[in-house]
Scaffold this motif. Structure first.
Motif, PDB file in Angstrom:
ATOM      1  N   CYS A 179      57.977  16.424 -14.910  1.00 43.04           N
ATOM      2  CA  CYS A 179      56.561  16.165 -14.271  1.00 43.04           C
ATOM      3  C   CYS A 179      56.236  17.568 -13.490  1.00 43.04           C
ATOM      4  CB  CYS A 179      56.546  15.022 -13.327  1.00 43.04           C
ATOM      5  SG  CYS A 179      57.354  15.274 -11.996  1.00 43.04           S
ATOM      6  N   ALA A 180      54.914  17.705 -13.454  1.00 45.11           N
ATOM      7  CA  ALA A 180      54.250  18.568 -12.796  1.00 45.11           C
ATOM      8  C   ALA A 180      53.715  18.145 -11.411  1.00 45.11           C
ATOM      9  CB  ALA A 180      53.501  19.504 -13.355  1.00 45.11           C
ATOM     10  N   VAL A 181      53.806  18.586 -10.149  1.00 37.52           N
ATOM     11  CA  VAL A 181      53.239  18.164  -8.984  1.00 37.52           C
ATOM     12  C   VAL A 181      52.188  19.245  -8.700  1.00 37.52           C
ATOM     13  CG1 VAL A 181      53.289  17.619  -6.467  1.00 37.52           C
ATOM     14  CG2 VAL A 181      55.325  16.766  -8.133  1.00 37.52           C
ATOM     15  N   VAL A 182      51.051  18.913  -8.588  1.00 34.99           N
ATOM     16  CA  VAL A 182      49.795  19.956  -8.752  1.00 34.99           C
ATOM     17  C   VAL A 182      49.029  19.564  -7.395  1.00 34.99           C
ATOM     18  CG1 VAL A 182      47.773  20.748  -9.860  1.00 34.99           C
ATOM     19  CG2 VAL A 182      49.651  19.789 -11.354  1.00 34.99           C
ATOM     20  N   LYS A 183      48.816  20.776  -6.720  1.00 32.38           N
ATOM     21  CA  LYS A 183      48.242  20.624  -5.448  1.00 32.38           C
ATOM     22  C   LYS A 183      46.697  20.482  -5.701  1.00 32.38           C
ATOM     23  CE  LYS A 183      47.839  23.159  -0.883  1.00 32.38           C
ATOM     24  NZ  LYS A 183      46.661  22.143  -0.611  1.00 32.38           N
ATOM     25  N   ARG A 184      46.415  19.254  -4.548  1.00 35.69           N
ATOM     26  CA  ARG A 184      44.745  19.470  -4.634  1.00 35.69           C
ATOM     27  C   ARG A 184      44.358  20.322  -3.335  1.00 35.69           C
ATOM     28  NH1 ARG A 184      43.558  13.243  -3.558  1.00 35.69           N
ATOM     29  NH2 ARG A 184      41.346  14.079  -3.614  1.00 35.69           N
ATOM     30  N   ARG A 185      43.215  20.863  -3.757  1.00 32.53           N
ATOM     31  CA  ARG A 185      42.559  21.860  -2.866  1.00 32.53           C
ATOM     32  C   ARG A 185      42.461  21.279  -1.619  1.00 32.53           C
ATOM     33  NH1 ARG A 185      39.941  26.840  -3.813  1.00 32.53           N
ATOM     34  NH2 ARG A 185      38.449  26.395  -2.149  1.00 32.53           N
ATOM     35  N   MET A 186      42.670  21.740  -0.438  1.00 39.53           N
ATOM     36  CA  MET A 186      42.604  21.119   0.962  1.00 39.53           C
ATOM     37  C   MET A 186      43.147  19.982   1.186  1.00 39.53           C
ATOM     38  SD  MET A 186      40.527  23.780   1.701  1.00 39.53           S
ATOM     39  CE  MET A 186      39.790  23.344   3.415  1.00 39.53           C
ATOM     40  N   LYS A 187      44.363  19.521   0.595  1.00 41.70           N
ATOM     41  CA  LYS A 187      44.982  18.530   0.575  1.00 41.70           C
ATOM     42  C   LYS A 187      46.467  18.562   1.015  1.00 41.70           C
ATOM     43  CE  LYS A 187      41.516  15.540   0.024  1.00 41.70           C
ATOM     44  NZ  LYS A 187      40.975  14.432   0.949  1.00 41.70           N
ATOM     45  N   GLY A 188      47.099  17.842   1.345  1.00 42.29           N
ATOM     46  CA  GLY A 188      48.737  17.918   1.918  1.00 42.29           C
ATOM     47  C   GLY A 188      49.383  17.574   0.711  1.00 42.29           C
ATOM     48  N   ALA A 189      50.794  17.587   0.648  1.00 41.88           N
ATOM     49  CA  ALA A 189      51.609  17.039  -0.456  1.00 41.88           C
ATOM     50  C   ALA A 189      51.404  15.579  -0.850  1.00 41.88           C
ATOM     51  CB  ALA A 189      53.086  17.493  -0.074  1.00 41.88           C
ATOM     52  N   ALA A 190      51.403  14.833   0.081  1.00 44.98           N
ATOM     53  CA  ALA A 190      50.908  13.276  -0.184  1.00 44.98           C
ATOM     54  C   ALA A 190      49.928  13.043  -1.090  1.00 44.98           C
ATOM     55  CB  ALA A 190      50.859  12.505   0.796  1.00 44.98           C
ATOM     56  N   ASP A 191      49.037  13.962  -1.071  1.00 48.96           N
ATOM     57  CA  ASP A 191      47.685  13.890  -2.120  1.00 48.96           C
ATOM     58  C   ASP A 191      47.900  14.666  -3.254  1.00 48.96           C
ATOM     59  OD1 ASP A 191      46.066  11.985  -0.225  1.00 48.96           O
ATOM     60  OD2 ASP A 191      45.904  13.813   1.161  1.00 48.96           O
ATOM     61  N   ALA A 192      48.701  15.212  -3.473  1.00 52.16           N
ATOM     62  CA  ALA A 192      49.072  16.265  -4.962  1.00 52.16           C
ATOM     63  C   ALA A 192      49.110  14.930  -5.893  1.00 52.16           C
ATOM     64  CB  ALA A 192      50.330  16.835  -4.756  1.00 52.16           C
ATOM     65  N   TYR A 193      48.865  15.640  -7.123  1.00 53.92           N
ATOM     66  CA  TYR A 193      48.700  14.774  -8.314  1.00 53.92           C
ATOM     67  C   TYR A 193      50.113  15.019  -8.995  1.00 53.92           C
ATOM     68  CZ  TYR A 193      43.974  14.974  -8.073  1.00 53.92           C
ATOM     69  OH  TYR A 193      42.510  14.852  -7.588  1.00 53.92           O
ATOM     70  N   VAL A 194      50.795  13.935  -9.399  1.00 52.30           N
ATOM     71  CA  VAL A 194      51.720  14.109 -10.394  1.00 52.30           C
ATOM     72  C   VAL A 194      51.518  13.865 -11.837  1.00 52.30           C
ATOM     73  CG1 VAL A 194      54.233  12.851 -10.908  1.00 52.30           C
ATOM     74  CG2 VAL A 194      53.590  13.273  -8.490  1.00 52.30           C
ATOM     75  N   VAL A 195      51.867  14.731 -12.571  1.00 55.28           N
ATOM     76  CA  VAL A 195      51.423  14.673 -14.233  1.00 55.28           C
ATOM     77  C   VAL A 195      52.513  14.735 -15.002  1.00 55.28           C
ATOM     78  CG1 VAL A 195      49.690  16.051 -15.534  1.00 55.28           C
ATOM     79  CG2 VAL A 195      49.354  15.875 -13.032  1.00 55.28           C
ATOM     80  N   ARG A 196      52.362  14.105 -16.035  1.00 56.24           N
ATOM     81  CA  ARG A 196      53.317  14.133 -16.983  1.00 56.24           C
ATOM     82  C   ARG A 196      52.485  13.654 -18.452  1.00 56.24           C
ATOM     83  NH1 ARG A 196      56.734  11.410 -14.138  1.00 56.24           N
ATOM     84  NH2 ARG A 196      55.579   9.662 -13.145  1.00 56.24           N
ATOM     85  N   ASP A 197      52.929  14.074 -19.542  1.00 56.00           N
ATOM     86  CA  ASP A 197      52.211  13.538 -20.660  1.00 56.00           C
ATOM     87  C   ASP A 197      52.615  12.133 -21.110  1.00 56.00           C
ATOM     88  OD1 ASP A 197      54.753  13.203 -22.060  1.00 56.00           O
ATOM     89  OD2 ASP A 197      54.837  15.431 -22.317  1.00 56.00           O
ATOM     90  N   LEU A 198      51.781  11.453 -21.822  1.00 57.20           N
ATOM     91  CA  LEU A 198      51.708  10.085 -22.106  1.00 57.20           C
ATOM     92  C   LEU A 198      53.138   9.639 -22.714  1.00 57.20           C
ATOM     93  CD1 LEU A 198      50.385   7.188 -22.021  1.00 57.20           C
ATOM     94  CD2 LEU A 198      49.429   7.819 -24.159  1.00 57.20           C
TER      95      LEU A 198
END
Length: 135
Positions: free
Chosen positions: A80-99
């Motif tokens: 998986c990828a943990v993608v940073k959201r602008r102006m947000k911390g780690a808890a608000d990052a997106y965890v992304v994986r394919d279906l």
């Protein structure tokens, strides 16, 4: 560090590690980069090779392909990828994986819960209640 993009990525990886140490696994740590046999940026995210990304231009397909390759290298069943959201911390990052990866993960979770419920229903009920209350 002379490369600002690398410094930004390293800082985000450190934030993710700190978050995971507190909320998931105290043994979480950053991995040493290993070139074409890289095993992901962060170790300690259960069953996953984790690729941390803090980039201005987000390319999910590249991140997922990289995470899936690195899961194989790391001997982990999921990437998986943990993608940073602008102006947000780690808890608000997106965890992304394919279906396909997500379906494999959920199938494993379902099968493990079914097995636990069959052999230890009281433990399953307690764990289920804890996680429902945490939501």
């Amino acid at each position: 560090m002379s490369n600002p993009s690398k410094a930004k990525g390293t800082a985000f990886e450190s934030l993710v590690v700190a978050y995971l140490r507190e909320h998931h696994n105290p043994a979480t740590h950053r991995n040493v980069q290993m070139g074409r046999l890289d095993i992901g940026d962060i170790d300690g995210y259960y069953l996953h090779a984790l690729e941390a990304k803090a980039e201005k231009s987000i390319t999910l397909s590249d991140y997922i392909a990289q995470a899936n390759r690195e899961a194989i290298n790391a001997g982990q069943p999921f990437g998986c990828a943990v993608v940073k959201r602008r102006m947000k911390g780690a808890a608000d990052a997106y965890v992304v994986r394919d279906l396909a990866t997500d379906v494999r993960l959920l199938n494993r979770l379902r099968e493990m819960e079914f097995a636990l419920r069959g052999v230890a229903p009281a433990a399953w009920t307690l764990i289920d209640r804890q996680h429902r209350e945490a939501a």
